[in-house]
Design an enzyme around this catalytic site. Structure first.
Site, mmCIF file in Angstrom:
data_model
loop_
_atom_site.group_PDB
_atom_site.id
_atom_site.type_symbol
_atom_site.label_atom_id
_atom_site.label_comp_id
_atom_site.label_asym_id
_atom_site.label_seq_id
_atom_site.Cartn_x
_atom_site.Cartn_y
_atom_site.Cartn_z
ATOM 1 N N ALA A 65 0.855 -1.185 0.000
ATOM 2 C CA ALA A 65 0.000 0.000 0.000
ATOM 3 C C ALA A 65 0.894 1.239 0.000
ATOM 4 C CB ALA A 65 -0.893 -0.020 1.238
ATOM 5 N N GLY A 108 0.852 -5.124 0.801
ATOM 6 C CA GLY A 108 -0.306 -5.220 -0.087
ATOM 7 C C GLY A 108 0.036 -5.875 -1.423
ATOM 8 N N GLU A 111 -0.256 -9.413 -0.767
ATOM 9 C CA GLU A 111 -1.684 -9.702 -0.538
ATOM 10 C C GLU A 111 -2.456 -9.738 -1.856
ATOM 11 O OE1 GLU A 111 -1.769 -6.511 2.339
ATOM 12 O OE2 GLU A 111 -2.539 -7.883 3.859
ATOM 13 N N GLU A 131 4.700 -5.020 7.210
ATOM 14 C CA GLU A 131 3.939 -3.971 7.899
ATOM 15 C C GLU A 131 4.395 -3.768 9.338
ATOM 16 O OE1 GLU A 131 2.641 -6.359 6.013
ATOM 17 O OE2 GLU A 131 1.139 -5.531 4.658
HETATM 18 N N1 CAA Z 1 4.645 3.262 -0.604
HETATM 19 C C1 CAA Z 1 5.065 4.409 -1.129
HETATM 20 N N2 CAA Z 1 6.271 4.571 -1.674
HETATM 21 C C2 CAA Z 1 7.067 3.494 -1.693
HETATM 22 C C3 CAA Z 1 6.694 2.255 -1.168
HETATM 23 C C4 CAA Z 1 5.395 2.151 -0.604
HETATM 24 N N3 CAA Z 1 4.931 1.000 -0.118
HETATM 25 N N4 CAA Z 1 7.723 1.380 -1.328
HETATM 26 C C5 CAA Z 1 8.693 2.059 -1.941
HETATM 27 N N5 CAA Z 1 8.321 3.342 -2.147
HETATM 28 C C6 CAA Z 1 9.071 4.431 -2.762
HETATM 29 C C7 CAA Z 1 10.195 4.894 -1.851
HETATM 30 O O1 CAA Z 1 9.721 5.813 -0.882
HETATM 31 C C8 CAA Z 1 11.128 5.502 -2.844
HETATM 32 O O2 CAA Z 1 10.616 6.795 -3.194
HETATM 33 P P1 CAA Z 1 11.635 8.061 -3.275
HETATM 34 O O3 CAA Z 1 12.536 7.734 -4.428
HETATM 35 O O4 CAA Z 1 10.733 9.206 -3.527
HETATM 36 O O5 CAA Z 1 12.370 8.081 -1.978
HETATM 37 C C9 CAA Z 1 10.977 4.631 -4.079
HETATM 38 O O6 CAA Z 1 9.736 3.949 -3.914
HETATM 39 C C10 CAA Z 1 12.061 3.585 -4.187
HETATM 40 O O7 CAA Z 1 12.113 2.878 -2.963
HETATM 41 P P2 CAA Z 1 13.482 2.554 -2.204
HETATM 42 O O8 CAA Z 1 14.450 3.654 -2.379
HETATM 43 O O9 CAA Z 1 13.125 2.176 -0.802
HETATM 44 O O10 CAA Z 1 13.957 1.271 -3.046
HETATM 45 P P3 CAA Z 1 14.907 0.103 -2.570
HETATM 46 O O11 CAA Z 1 15.213 -0.668 -3.801
HETATM 47 O O12 CAA Z 1 16.035 0.623 -1.755
HETATM 48 O O13 CAA Z 1 14.024 -0.799 -1.576
HETATM 49 C C11 CAA Z 1 12.003 -1.964 -0.936
HETATM 50 C C12 CAA Z 1 12.929 -1.529 -2.087
HETATM 51 C C13 CAA Z 1 12.725 -3.007 -0.065
HETATM 52 C C14 CAA Z 1 10.771 -2.595 -1.585
HETATM 53 C C15 CAA Z 1 11.622 -0.763 -0.063
HETATM 54 O O14 CAA Z 1 11.172 0.282 -0.917
HETATM 55 C C16 CAA Z 1 10.540 -1.024 0.923
HETATM 56 O O15 CAA Z 1 10.804 -1.626 1.955
HETATM 57 N N6 CAA Z 1 9.298 -0.532 0.656
HETATM 58 C C17 CAA Z 1 8.219 -0.600 1.584
HETATM 59 C C18 CAA Z 1 7.633 -2.005 1.656
HETATM 60 C C19 CAA Z 1 6.519 -2.049 2.678
HETATM 61 O O16 CAA Z 1 6.717 -1.755 3.848
HETATM 62 N N7 CAA Z 1 5.305 -2.436 2.241
HETATM 63 C C20 CAA Z 1 4.133 -2.530 3.112
HETATM 64 C C21 CAA Z 1 3.280 -1.320 2.941
HETATM 65 S S1 CAA Z 1 1.953 -1.279 4.102
HETATM 66 C C22 CAA Z 1 0.768 -2.272 3.420
HETATM 67 O O17 CAA Z 1 0.898 -2.787 2.332
HETATM 68 C C23 CAA Z 1 -0.473 -2.425 4.255
HETATM 69 C C24 CAA Z 1 -1.432 -3.453 3.764
HETATM 70 O O18 CAA Z 1 -1.422 -4.605 4.172
HETATM 71 C C25 CAA Z 1 -2.461 -3.108 2.805
#
Ligand code: CAA
Length: 257
Positions: A65, A108, A111, A131
């Site tokens: 998400a 998500g 999911e 999460e």
């Molecule tokens: N939402 C919004 N933006 C996101 C994102 C997310 N879930 N995941 C990555 N991005 C964005 C980052 O903020 C970054 O943006 P900027 O360039 O503006 O800073 C861009 O995408 C690239 O991300 P990274 O620099 O972090 O890329 P990376 O290759 O170093 O790492 C990753 C990749 C391991 C996937 C890392 O981005 C990450 O951990 N992302 C979050 C994953 C996460 O926590 N997902 C769960 C979300 S909550 C959810 O989904 C609730 C539910 O059950 C419905």
């Protein structure tokens, strides 16, 4: 609707939806889900389409998400507008959906893959429910479908640790149906989709319904439902054609009726 976050195309009974928000690793923002639902609604009414593929890029299926959109939400805004609710149209879709996953399928993203009927993973795929690291918990089935896919202990491990697992591990735990080299993912997904797409559409819908019901019912209720759906196929021309073709030692010509 103008599609800004997904790419959509159709060919030979197969529709492919590509999540396409590369700057945010296909984070599932509200607009992306609106577009996905708009397209799924079109596809549900399109009798020419038998199978849908949902995919991302080679680097990411979806990173979950959209954290930017969620950051300032409060309970009251969730109560007034449950932003996860519209995601359910993926799991409610009647025709088969294949998730073709390369790279990250997190939160998500994992999911949504689990809402699909079959997951094919590239060998670079990574699955996880991170999460917990954001101070929250999964909200689109991560604590529910994951248990059914991999069992309680592994689901607990993934959700409580936030750790990712590799495609090979996902295969061993039963989360995905096969793992293929990244360079073969498109072809292997297309081959499976073609195989399924050649079947009768109403029979595909009934078969999917029978299996999906097993998640919601006891074994005996699921068996009754299965039997009734089986019996209902006897009203369809395609059931007759399938059995006749077998006995005549030829390929069936399904008319989807
Ligand atoms: N939402 C919004 N933006 C996101 C994102 C997310 N879930 N995941 C990555 N991005 C964005 C980052 O903020 C970054 O943006 P900027 O360039 O503006 O800073 C861009 O995408 C690239 O991300 P990274 O620099 O972090 O890329 P990376 O290759 O170093 O790492 C990753 C990749 C391991 C996937 C890392 O981005 C990450 O951990 N992302 C979050 C994953 C996460 O926590 N997902 C769960 C979300 S909550 C959810 O989904 C609730 C539910 O059950 C419905």
């Amino acid at each position: 609707m103008e599609l800004k976050n997904i790419i959509f195309n159709k060919s030979n009974k197969i529709a492919t939806i590509t999540l396409n928000r590369p700057k945010y690793l296909n984070a599932l923002c509200e607009q992306l889900i609106k577009e996905l639902n708009y397209v799924l609604d079109l596809l549900s009414k399109d009798d020419a389409i038998h199978v849908v593929i949902i995919k991302g890029s080679n680097k990411v299926f979806a990173a979950g998400a959209d954290i930017y959109e969620m950051k300032d939400l409060k309970l009251i805004s969730h109560i007034k507008k449950d932003f996860i609710k519209p995601w359910e149209s993926i799991s409610n879709f009647k025709k088969p959906i294949i998730a073709s996953v390369a790279g990250y399928a997190l939160g998500g993203g994992c999911e949504i893959a689990m809402m699909c009927d079959i997951i094919i993973a590239a060998n670079n795929a990574q699955f996880g429910q991170p999460e917990i690291n954001l101070g929250t918990i999964p909200a689109a089935g991560g604590t529910q479908r994951l248990v059914k896919a991999v069992g309680k202990s592994k689901a607990m491990e993934l959700v409580l640790s936030g750790d990712m697992i590799s495609a090979e591990d996902a295969l061993n735990y039963g989360l995905v149906s096969k793992v293929v080299p990244l360079e073969d993912l498109e072809v292997q997904t297309a081959n499976l989709a073609k195989n399924i797409a050649n079947k009768s559409l109403p029979i595909l819908i009934l078969a999917k319904e029978a299996i999906s019901r097993s998640f919601e019912s006891t074994l005996s209720e699921g068996m009754i439902n299965e039997r009734r759906l089986f019996q209902s196929t006897f009203e369809l021309e395609d059931r007759k054609e399938g059995m006749t073709a077998f006995l005549e030692k030829r390929s069936p010509k399904f008319k989807n009726c």
